[in-house]
Design a protein around this motif. Structure first.
Motif, PDB file in Angstrom:
ATOM      1  N   UNK A  70      10.146  -0.257   2.241  1.00 35.85           N
ATOM      2  CA  UNK A  70       9.628   0.884   1.413  1.00 35.85           C
ATOM      3  C   UNK A  70       8.361   1.122   1.144  1.00 35.85           C
ATOM      4  N   UNK A  71       7.513   0.090   2.068  1.00 31.28           N
ATOM      5  CA  UNK A  71       5.811   0.626   1.901  1.00 31.28           C
ATOM      6  C   UNK A  71       5.699   1.657   2.918  1.00 31.28           C
ATOM      7  N   UNK A  72       4.302   2.352   2.245  1.00 30.74           N
ATOM      8  CA  UNK A  72       3.800   3.571   3.019  1.00 30.74           C
ATOM      9  C   UNK A  72       3.589   3.193   4.399  1.00 30.74           C
ATOM     10  N   UNK A  73       4.079   4.510   5.095  1.00 29.14           N
ATOM     11  CA  UNK A  73       3.787   4.319   6.522  1.00 29.14           C
ATOM     12  C   UNK A  73       2.867   5.486   6.766  1.00 29.14           C
ATOM     13  N   UNK A  74       2.856   6.695   6.114  1.00 31.91           N
ATOM     14  CA  UNK A  74       1.897   7.669   6.316  1.00 31.91           C
ATOM     15  C   UNK A  74       1.213   7.971   5.387  1.00 31.91           C
ATOM     16  N   UNK A  75       0.157   8.851   5.432  1.00 31.24           N
ATOM     17  CA  UNK A  75      -0.934   9.416   4.165  1.00 31.24           C
ATOM     18  C   UNK A  75      -0.227   9.757   3.078  1.00 31.24           C
ATOM     19  N   UNK A  76       0.733  10.914   3.436  1.00 32.52           N
ATOM     20  CA  UNK A  76       1.690  11.362   2.432  1.00 32.52           C
ATOM     21  C   UNK A  76       2.439  10.446   1.317  1.00 32.52           C
ATOM     22  N   UNK A  77       3.015   9.130   2.237  1.00 36.57           N
ATOM     23  CA  UNK A  77       3.821   7.975   1.588  1.00 36.57           C
ATOM     24  C   UNK A  77       2.666   7.294   0.562  1.00 36.57           C
ATOM     25  N   UNK A  78       1.221   7.225   1.353  1.00 40.18           N
ATOM     26  CA  UNK A  78       0.259   6.603   0.406  1.00 40.18           C
ATOM     27  C   UNK A  78       0.171   7.091  -0.679  1.00 40.18           C
ATOM     28  N   UNK A  79      -0.185   8.466  -0.848  1.00 38.48           N
ATOM     29  CA  UNK A  79      -0.499   9.244  -1.885  1.00 38.48           C
ATOM     30  C   UNK A  79       0.719   9.086  -2.937  1.00 38.48           C
ATOM     31  N   UNK A  80       1.876   8.943  -2.524  1.00 45.13           N
ATOM     32  CA  UNK A  80       3.167   8.771  -3.420  1.00 45.13           C
ATOM     33  C   UNK A  80       2.937   7.431  -4.006  1.00 45.13           C
ATOM     34  N   UNK A  81       2.842   6.487  -3.099  1.00 48.44           N
ATOM     35  CA  UNK A  81       2.534   4.988  -3.420  1.00 48.44           C
ATOM     36  C   UNK A  81       1.507   4.938  -4.506  1.00 48.44           C
TER      37      UNK A  81
END
Length: 193
Positions: A70-81
């Motif tokens: 469930x860790x962020x892999x992309x920039x978008x996922x990092x923003x959601x994180x």
């Protein structure tokens, strides 16, 4: 967020003081010491990110095995994180170190209430496995002490957000897809010549 909204709505409806939930800012020496502590935590977490960022790609691949799905892999996922980190930092501190300590205190006293809320906090993170829940419990114990010493949730909220952000950013550094293609292991194919 529904639980936080319920707690805050009932709190306002009953006209209770925000200080009972420790939503007041620290003052006097507590303000300055808590600012120094939050700054020290931020510096330590930033130093860990810098060390990870300096690792060669080969070494990052070995670190990758420790990352969760469930860790962020992309920039978008990092923003959601980051958004979830802000939400969790406030929500969890309000519920576990504000409301539950207040609710359990008449029955168990301050330290008993703090201990029970800590057990509930670690149990709520059981999806991390036993070792993960214990690690969360240790961080939770530190944050509980911060709240009790400084009389405010805000330093704990800040540190909780910083820890969550650091974990997400560290995972993103290791897992990001933009870092280039993953090494492919293939078996040799005999040539036809």
């Amino acid at each position: 967020w529904a639980l936080v909204a319920c707690v805050l709505s009932l709190w306002l409806y009953e006209g209770r003081s925000r200080a009972l939930l420790r939503l007041n800012a620290p003052h006097g020496w507590r303000l300055w010491v808590s600012l120094a502590l939050v700054s020290a935590v931020a510096a330590a977490l930033a130093a860990a990110i810098v060390r990870l960022a300096r690792l060669k790609r080969r070494k990052r691949v070995t670190v990758r095995s420790q990352a969760t799905a469930h860790a962020p892999h992309t920039g978008d996922e990092l923003a959601w994180w980051a958004a979830v980190s802000l939400s969790a930092g406030f929500s969890e501190e309000l519920i576990f170190r504000g409301f539950l300590i207040w609710a359990f205190r008449p029955l168990l006293g301050l330290w008993g209430a703090a201990a029970l809320s800590l057990i509930v906090f670690a149990t709520a993170h059981a999806y991390h496995g036993v070792a993960g829940a214990l690690a969360v419990g240790i961080v939770g114990a530190f944050l509980t002490l911060v709240v009790l010493i400084f009389g405010s949730l805000w330093p704990a909220v800040a540190m909780h957000v910083l820890v969550d952000l650091q974990q997400g950013f560290a995972a993103w550094l290791v897992l990001q897809k933009a870092s280039g293609p993953e090494p492919v292991v293939t078996s040799p194919v005999p040539s036809s010549t």
